[in-house]
Design an enzyme around this catalytic site. Structure first.
Site, mmCIF file in Angstrom:
data_model
loop_
_atom_site.group_PDB
_atom_site.id
_atom_site.type_symbol
_atom_site.label_atom_id
_atom_site.label_comp_id
_atom_site.label_asym_id
_atom_site.label_seq_id
_atom_site.Cartn_x
_atom_site.Cartn_y
_atom_site.Cartn_z
ATOM 1 N N HIS A 1 0.867 -1.189 0.000
ATOM 2 C CA HIS A 1 0.000 0.000 0.000
ATOM 3 C C HIS A 1 0.901 1.234 0.000
ATOM 4 C CE1 HIS A 1 -2.766 3.047 1.581
ATOM 5 N NE2 HIS A 1 -3.746 2.250 1.213
ATOM 6 N N CYS B 1 -3.925 2.134 -4.588
ATOM 7 C CA CYS B 1 -4.813 2.950 -3.764
ATOM 8 C C CYS B 1 -4.984 4.270 -4.505
ATOM 9 C CB CYS B 1 -4.261 3.156 -2.355
ATOM 10 S SG CYS B 1 -5.423 4.123 -1.373
ATOM 11 N N HIS C 1 -7.901 0.048 -4.148
ATOM 12 C CA HIS C 1 -8.773 0.843 -3.281
ATOM 13 C C HIS C 1 -9.313 1.960 -4.155
ATOM 14 C CE1 HIS C 1 -6.392 -0.090 0.695
ATOM 15 N NE2 HIS C 1 -7.031 -1.138 0.217
ATOM 16 N N TYR D 1 -14.896 4.716 7.540
ATOM 17 C CA TYR D 1 -15.433 3.368 7.329
ATOM 18 C C TYR D 1 -16.898 3.252 7.754
ATOM 19 C CZ TYR D 1 -10.836 1.978 5.872
ATOM 20 O OH TYR D 1 -9.669 1.873 5.167
HETATM 21 C C1 DNO Z 1 -6.831 3.597 5.257
HETATM 22 C C2 DNO Z 1 -6.100 2.524 4.687
HETATM 23 C C3 DNO Z 1 -4.924 2.098 5.533
HETATM 24 C C4 DNO Z 1 -4.300 0.913 4.879
HETATM 25 C C5 DNO Z 1 -3.028 0.465 5.464
HETATM 26 C C6 DNO Z 1 -2.437 -0.586 4.540
HETATM 27 O O1 DNO Z 1 -7.977 3.625 5.138
HETATM 28 O O2 DNO Z 1 -5.839 2.738 3.375
HETATM 29 O O3 DNO Z 1 -5.412 1.699 6.770
HETATM 30 O O4 DNO Z 1 -5.161 -0.149 5.041
HETATM 31 O O5 DNO Z 1 -2.176 1.502 5.579
HETATM 32 O O6 DNO Z 1 -1.428 -1.259 5.159
#
Ligand code: DNO
Length: 394
Positions: free
Chosen positions: A239, A277, A304, A370
């Site tokens: 990520h 992402c 993402h 979330y």
């Molecule tokens: C936030 C996410 C992070 C991600 C971590 C990956 O929403 O994109 O929590 O999951 O950094 O390791």
């Protein structure tokens, strides 16, 4: 595309039965209660999986297929004495996950802090709330609350003045809340929560670590891990650093296509892949997301999907906009990811990343970013784009 949804476990205010109603089929999850660096035992993985898959016999099935994330201990990032045991533990966790059939693993290599925002309730004109990163607030924290040694060197006079004005205007409560938001960590963080003092100590450990050293430590870690990932059929999906630039004088090494090229040149193993992402990479105007979706076709195992809109005058400040209506050309990102799937004959996992806090979620306890309804809106919009592209074959 496999539509997935992040679930933080039994304490997540968004339940599995709600997730099932969104139409997502795959669960992205982790064993958050296990301290960073320790092995995830196979039976604990198995019980978590059973909890997720409990009603699959008579309801729309949900499967735990993606891990986000196995945390990487800071000692590995620092190559500190004794870090080898943490690498071994990481490999054992990976093998335990694979033995339970979970073979896509997201992780990151951000030193000290995981993803960072300054505002968790930034109100949009329509009344909903979004997450925001405000560079001036960040600077106000760095310069005047944390009082980091040498911080002054990282800001221009104009940036310094703006931060000073902001800091002066903040109440003690506002300062405390900004501090919490930055250093206590956000949901899903893969680093510790800190007090200001601990945070200063954690930063000090990186005094002698520059970009080259951190990169070297990442490559060394991956050279040890990737043969085991290959053997177990596991796809690793790094990520990016969020936001994707250096902060607090710390080097950040997964921010741009140049960083990714260096990563894949140095560790060519096919297990060494990435999470696209979109929101994180898209926080920089120089990252062209539709192009990245094409250029890294073979390396993208997970995506993402989320939009960001940057401030006009300070491009490092942004808020998390709607999934389709932001500075990022999401439709072309999705189109290119769908083309990759056709060309490579394999599916990738996608998830709606953060959603707005809106409607019934405004008065509900949610993990920042979330929420249920906002993410479902994002997923529904993305699903519409996918359907439109595949149905019309454009
Ligand atoms: C936030 C996410 C992070 C991600 C971590 C990956 O929403 O994109 O929590 O999951 O950094 O390791």
């Amino acid at each position: 595309m496999r539509e997935s949804w992040r679930w933080f476990g039994p304490n997540d205010p968004v339940s599995l039965s709600e997730i099932r109603q969104t139409g997502a089929s795959d669960i992205v999850s982790a064993l958050h209660a296990i301290p960073i660096g320790e092995i995830w035992p196979r039976d604990a993985i198995n019980s978590h999986k059973k909890m997720i898959e409990e009603y699959n016999g008579n309801m729309s099935p949900l499967s735990w297929t993606v891990v986000e994330s196995i945390p990487v201990h800071d000692d590995i990032k620092l190559a500190a004495p004794g870090h080898e045991k943490y690498v071994d533990n990481w490999i054992t966790t990976l093998q335990n996950l694979a033995a339970e059939g979970i073979k896509t693993i997201c992780y990151n290599f951000m030193p000290v802090l995981d993803w960072t925002r300054t505002d968790l309730k930034y109100q949009l004109p329509n009344g909903a709330f979004a997450l925001r990163f405000d560079q001036d607030k960040f600077a106000a924290f760095d310069l005047f609350i944390l009082n980091r040694t040498n911080a002054r060197d990282d800001y221009t006079q104009d940036e310094y003045d703006r931060a000073l004005n902001l800091a002066k205007a903040m109440t003690t409560e506002e300062q405390a809340s900004l501090t919490q938001t930055i250093i206590a960590g956000l949901p899903g963080k893969m680093t510790d929560s800190y007090t200001l003092d601990d945070f200063r100590k954690a930063l000090a450990r990186y005094d002698h670590i520059d970009h080259a050293k951190l990169r070297g430590n990442l490559f060394a870690f991956l050279r040890l891990v990737s043969p085991h990932a290959e053997a177990a059929g596991v796809a690793l999906a790094i990520h990016p650093d969020d936001p994707p630039w250096d902060m607090f004088g710390l080097p950040r090494v997964i921010c741009t296509p140049d960083d990714l090229d260096t990563l894949f040149e140095n560790v060519p193993s096919p297990a060494n892949g990435m999470t696209l992402c979109v929101g994180t990479y898209g926080s920089r105007p120089d990252n062209d997301l539709p192009q990245m979706a094409l250029d890294y076709a073979e390396r993208i195992y997970f995506a993402h999907l989320r939009g960001v809109t940057r401030d006009v005058h300070e491009q490092r400040s942004f808020f998390e906009a709607s999934h389709l209506d932001s500075d990022i050309d999401m439709v072309h990102v999705i189109k290119n990811l769908l083309d990759n799937e056709q060309n490579l004959n394999r599916e990738i996992f996608i998830r709606p990343d953060h959603g707005h806090q809106m409607m019934g979620d405004i008065n509900r306890n949610v993990n920042p970013g979330y929420s249920a309804i906002g993410r479902m809106k994002g997923l529904a919009e993305i699903r519409g784009v996918i359907k439109a592209i595949t149905a019309t074959n454009i």
